[in-house]
Design a protein around this motif. Sequence first.
Motif, PDB file in Angstrom:
ATOM      1  N   PRO A 265       0.807  -1.229   0.000  1.00 41.69           N
ATOM      2  CA  PRO A 265       0.000   0.000   0.000  1.00 41.69           C
ATOM      3  C   PRO A 265       0.841   1.281   0.000  1.00 41.69           C
ATOM      4  O   PRO A 265       0.340   2.320  -0.398  1.00 41.69           O
ATOM      5  CB  PRO A 265      -0.814  -0.119   1.291  1.00 41.69           C
ATOM      6  CG  PRO A 265      -0.770  -1.561   1.658  1.00 41.69           C
ATOM      7  CD  PRO A 265       0.535  -2.084   1.152  1.00 41.69           C
TER       8      PRO A 265
ATOM      9  N   ARG B 280       2.766   3.378  -1.800  1.00 41.01           N
ATOM     10  CA  ARG B 280       2.981   3.451  -3.251  1.00 41.01           C
ATOM     11  C   ARG B 280       4.368   3.949  -3.621  1.00 41.01           C
ATOM     12  O   ARG B 280       4.908   3.576  -4.658  1.00 41.01           O
ATOM     13  CB  ARG B 280       1.908   4.347  -3.868  1.00 41.01           C
ATOM     14  CG  ARG B 280       0.509   3.802  -3.610  1.00 41.01           C
ATOM     15  CD  ARG B 280      -0.576   4.695  -4.144  1.00 41.01           C
ATOM     16  NE  ARG B 280      -1.888   4.142  -3.819  1.00 41.01           N
ATOM     17  CZ  ARG B 280      -3.035   4.678  -4.207  1.00 41.01           C
ATOM     18  NH1 ARG B 280      -3.022   5.784  -4.935  1.00 41.01           N
ATOM     19  NH2 ARG B 280      -4.180   4.120  -3.878  1.00 41.01           N
TER      20      ARG B 280
ATOM     21  N   ASP C  36      -6.639   8.317  -6.881  1.00 40.65           N
ATOM     22  CA  ASP C  36      -7.387   7.086  -6.649  1.00 40.65           C
ATOM     23  C   ASP C  36      -7.104   6.083  -7.757  1.00 40.65           C
ATOM     24  O   ASP C  36      -6.918   6.455  -8.913  1.00 40.65           O
ATOM     25  CB  ASP C  36      -8.884   7.386  -6.610  1.00 40.65           C
ATOM     26  CG  ASP C  36      -9.270   8.211  -5.389  1.00 40.65           C
ATOM     27  OD1 ASP C  36      -8.508   8.173  -4.400  1.00 40.65           O
ATOM     28  OD2 ASP C  36     -10.319   8.875  -5.427  1.00 40.65           O
TER      29      ASP C  36
ATOM     30  N   ARG D 239     -13.225  -0.302  -2.641  1.00 38.89           N
ATOM     31  CA  ARG D 239     -11.897   0.218  -2.962  1.00 38.89           C
ATOM     32  C   ARG D 239     -11.371   1.151  -1.869  1.00 38.89           C
ATOM     33  O   ARG D 239     -10.156   1.251  -1.685  1.00 38.89           O
ATOM     34  CB  ARG D 239     -11.915   0.922  -4.326  1.00 38.89           C
ATOM     35  CG  ARG D 239     -11.904  -0.084  -5.466  1.00 38.89           C
ATOM     36  CD  ARG D 239     -11.897   0.543  -6.834  1.00 38.89           C
ATOM     37  NE  ARG D 239     -11.799  -0.494  -7.856  1.00 38.89           N
ATOM     38  CZ  ARG D 239     -10.662  -0.868  -8.450  1.00 38.89           C
ATOM     39  NH1 ARG D 239      -9.544  -0.265  -8.166  1.00 38.89           N
ATOM     40  NH2 ARG D 239     -10.654  -1.828  -9.338  1.00 38.89           N
TER      41      ARG D 239
ATOM     42  N   LEU E 196      -9.932  -1.016   0.770  1.00 34.90           N
ATOM     43  CA  LEU E 196      -8.655  -1.593   0.340  1.00 34.90           C
ATOM     44  C   LEU E 196      -7.566  -0.539   0.106  1.00 34.90           C
ATOM     45  O   LEU E 196      -6.485  -0.865  -0.399  1.00 34.90           O
ATOM     46  CB  LEU E 196      -8.865  -2.413  -0.939  1.00 34.90           C
ATOM     47  CG  LEU E 196      -9.752  -3.647  -0.742  1.00 34.90           C
ATOM     48  CD1 LEU E 196     -10.209  -4.200  -2.071  1.00 34.90           C
ATOM     49  CD2 LEU E 196      -9.008  -4.701   0.063  1.00 34.90           C
ATOM     50  N   GLY E 197      -7.843   0.706   0.455  1.00 37.51           N
ATOM     51  CA  GLY E 197      -6.817   1.745   0.355  1.00 37.51           C
ATOM     52  C   GLY E 197      -6.517   2.196  -1.060  1.00 37.51           C
ATOM     53  O   GLY E 197      -5.528   2.888  -1.299  1.00 37.51           O
ATOM     54  N   LEU E 198      -7.331   1.801  -2.027  1.00 40.57           N
ATOM     55  CA  LEU E 198      -7.075   2.185  -3.418  1.00 40.57           C
ATOM     56  C   LEU E 198      -7.684   3.547  -3.728  1.00 40.57           C
ATOM     57  O   LEU E 198      -7.195   4.279  -4.580  1.00 40.57           O
ATOM     58  CB  LEU E 198      -7.647   1.132  -4.370  1.00 40.57           C
ATOM     59  CG  LEU E 198      -6.998  -0.249  -4.268  1.00 40.57           C
ATOM     60  CD1 LEU E 198      -7.791  -1.272  -5.075  1.00 40.57           C
ATOM     61  CD2 LEU E 198      -5.560  -0.199  -4.768  1.00 40.57           C
ATOM     62  N   VAL E 199      -8.777   3.855  -3.041  1.00 37.02           N
ATOM     63  CA  VAL E 199      -9.446   5.140  -3.202  1.00 37.02           C
ATOM     64  C   VAL E 199      -9.417   5.836  -1.834  1.00 37.02           C
ATOM     65  O   VAL E 199      -9.683   5.206  -0.810  1.00 37.02           O
ATOM     66  CB  VAL E 199     -10.903   4.938  -3.692  1.00 37.02           C
ATOM     67  CG1 VAL E 199     -11.703   6.223  -3.583  1.00 37.02           C
ATOM     68  CG2 VAL E 199     -10.914   4.403  -5.125  1.00 37.02           C
ATOM     69  N   THR E 200      -9.033   7.105  -1.839  1.00 35.70           N
ATOM     70  CA  THR E 200      -8.935   7.850  -0.579  1.00 35.70           C
ATOM     71  C   THR E 200     -10.293   8.453  -0.233  1.00 35.70           C
ATOM     72  O   THR E 200     -10.876   9.156  -1.051  1.00 35.70           O
ATOM     73  CB  THR E 200      -7.903   8.981  -0.720  1.00 35.70           C
ATOM     74  OG1 THR E 200      -6.695   8.418  -1.231  1.00 35.70           O
ATOM     75  CG2 THR E 200      -7.620   9.641   0.614  1.00 35.70           C
TER      76      THR E 200
ATOM     77  N   TYR F 251      -6.214  -0.019   5.791  1.00 37.24           N
ATOM     78  CA  TYR F 251      -5.498  -0.970   4.937  1.00 37.24           C
ATOM     79  C   TYR F 251      -4.046  -0.555   4.711  1.00 37.24           C
ATOM     80  O   TYR F 251      -3.142  -1.378   4.745  1.00 37.24           O
ATOM     81  CB  TYR F 251      -6.224  -1.096   3.588  1.00 37.24           C
ATOM     82  CG  TYR F 251      -5.670  -2.206   2.724  1.00 37.24           C
ATOM     83  CD1 TYR F 251      -6.196  -3.489   2.804  1.00 37.24           C
ATOM     84  CD2 TYR F 251      -4.623  -1.980   1.838  1.00 37.24           C
ATOM     85  CE1 TYR F 251      -5.691  -4.525   2.032  1.00 37.24           C
ATOM     86  CE2 TYR F 251      -4.101  -3.000   1.053  1.00 37.24           C
ATOM     87  CZ  TYR F 251      -4.643  -4.267   1.155  1.00 37.24           C
ATOM     88  OH  TYR F 251      -4.137  -5.283   0.378  1.00 37.24           O
ATOM     89  N   ARG F 252      -3.858   0.748   4.474  1.00 37.71           N
ATOM     90  CA  ARG F 252      -2.505   1.223   4.144  1.00 37.71           C
ATOM     91  C   ARG F 252      -1.534   1.080   5.298  1.00 37.71           C
ATOM     92  O   ARG F 252      -0.337   1.219   5.131  1.00 37.71           O
ATOM     93  CB  ARG F 252      -2.546   2.687   3.683  1.00 37.71           C
ATOM     94  CG  ARG F 252      -3.160   2.825   2.310  1.00 37.71           C
ATOM     95  CD  ARG F 252      -3.204   4.279   1.863  1.00 37.71           C
ATOM     96  NE  ARG F 252      -4.028   4.417   0.674  1.00 37.71           N
ATOM     97  CZ  ARG F 252      -4.306   5.575   0.095  1.00 37.71           C
ATOM     98  NH1 ARG F 252      -3.813   6.684   0.581  1.00 37.71           N
ATOM     99  NH2 ARG F 252      -5.076   5.620  -0.966  1.00 37.71           N
TER     100      ARG F 252
END
Lengths: 245, 233
Positions: A91, A93, A243, B52, B55-59, B72-73
């Motif tokens: 996570p 990045r 995102d 999402r 799952l930390g993909l979208v803030t 998640y992060r």
Amino acid sequence: MNRLIRAELLRARASRTVRTLAVLAPVTCVLWAGLGVALMGTDGPLPADDRVRNVYAMAQQAYVFTLLLGISGTAGEFRHQTITWRFLVTPDRGRVVDAKLAAYGIIGLAVAAVAALATLAAGALLLRLGGHPVTAPGVPAALAGAVVTVTGYGLLGVGLGALIRNQTTAVVVAMLWFMYADYLLTMLLPGLGRWLPAGAARALAGMSIGDAELLPAWAGGALFAAYVLAIVMAARLIALRRDVA
Amino acid sequence: MHRRSMSAITVTHLSKSFGRVRAVDDLSFDVERGTVTAFLGPNGAGKTTTLRMILGLVTPTWGSALVDGRPYRELADPLATVGAVLEAAAFHPGLTARVHLETLRTAAGLAPERVAHVLEQVDLTEAADRRVGGFSLGMRQRLALAGALLGDPGTLILDEPANGLDPAGVHWLRGFLRAYALQGRTVLVSTHVLAEIQQIADHAIIISEGQAVFTGPLTPGSDLEEIYLEAIR
């Protein structure tokens, strides 16, 4: 960190794109070296020593391929949306991009070294067959400079791909800039050229365009590294925060 | 507070705006351990965005989503904590299934034998060395599930996992998820196939226009379709 780099190398080794680009790099250099030898017989302003050196300096033509490799390593993951998997596993990045820089640094160095060796072998053979002197002062430095430069372009590609994210756009921007815009600017404004990324790279390799002045090799190297760093920082601050949808 | 920390997933006042559109609007729910929770709602209700964000993909614009009590992060070992099958999971078409999984395994620092194990679990061993570009949608879903299972996580998050599966595949997935939850693990699954999910889900969360319109347990007698249509009205 090590396992992230290993994962990147694993993926790169299995990729047909990577293998194709890695093979094309030395082939292209050899063709350029052949062209350089063919032009040896013609009249020109450059002394013979410089022409011999320039044959070997064609090893830096591999830069296009390491640049593309770097771009595909980052922007390619956004294109195929496989970046989602990377970010699920890691996570943080920034670490993903750091691992890519390391991995494509290693891949770029390997490609650069093979391209330099191929250029050396083909150049020496063709020069001898053509009845020209096979070596000249500055040849080792030109080859070593080419290896460093070609590797550096791989890192620059990783940064550009992470910043721009769209692979097609990244490739077009990189090609337009490094193949045309940079040369044009250097021709028009010789004083500016050495401060541009490609000018810094040329300083590393000790190759000038026309009469354009270059920085010393160390300063060119530092400037090029600063460009890579700036692009990666921009990618971290802007593109990597977006995102993933 | 203690009870909340026991939840596998805790979503609190979660909100996400895209421009002026509020995709997720002050959403709160808990997913309890050892349950299969159906995550339902019309198209565009905000299900995928919510998953999402978990799952930390979208803030998130506001609020928080925790897995095992942490964002998640900030998970030390994300793949071992939660596995995710996202909608239309993407793969590099030129790589084989095995290389895809091997890359994930290496990055996550998991044991080498995990790859063969999860390939076996999703019945993809035979196709492991073929390029993913030639896979059917159902095979891709299985490969995505294999990736989610790599870390042997306690929680699975699945977005439309039955998409593209044939009837035998759907049957297999149902059995798999049921067995997974019986081991005390947690499943959060978004789907439109109510009749299917009713057979295994013991909780339901229904959202509409980004807001929760129903959260609660499902009893053997309850009619999920009726609950759903009533809730989104």
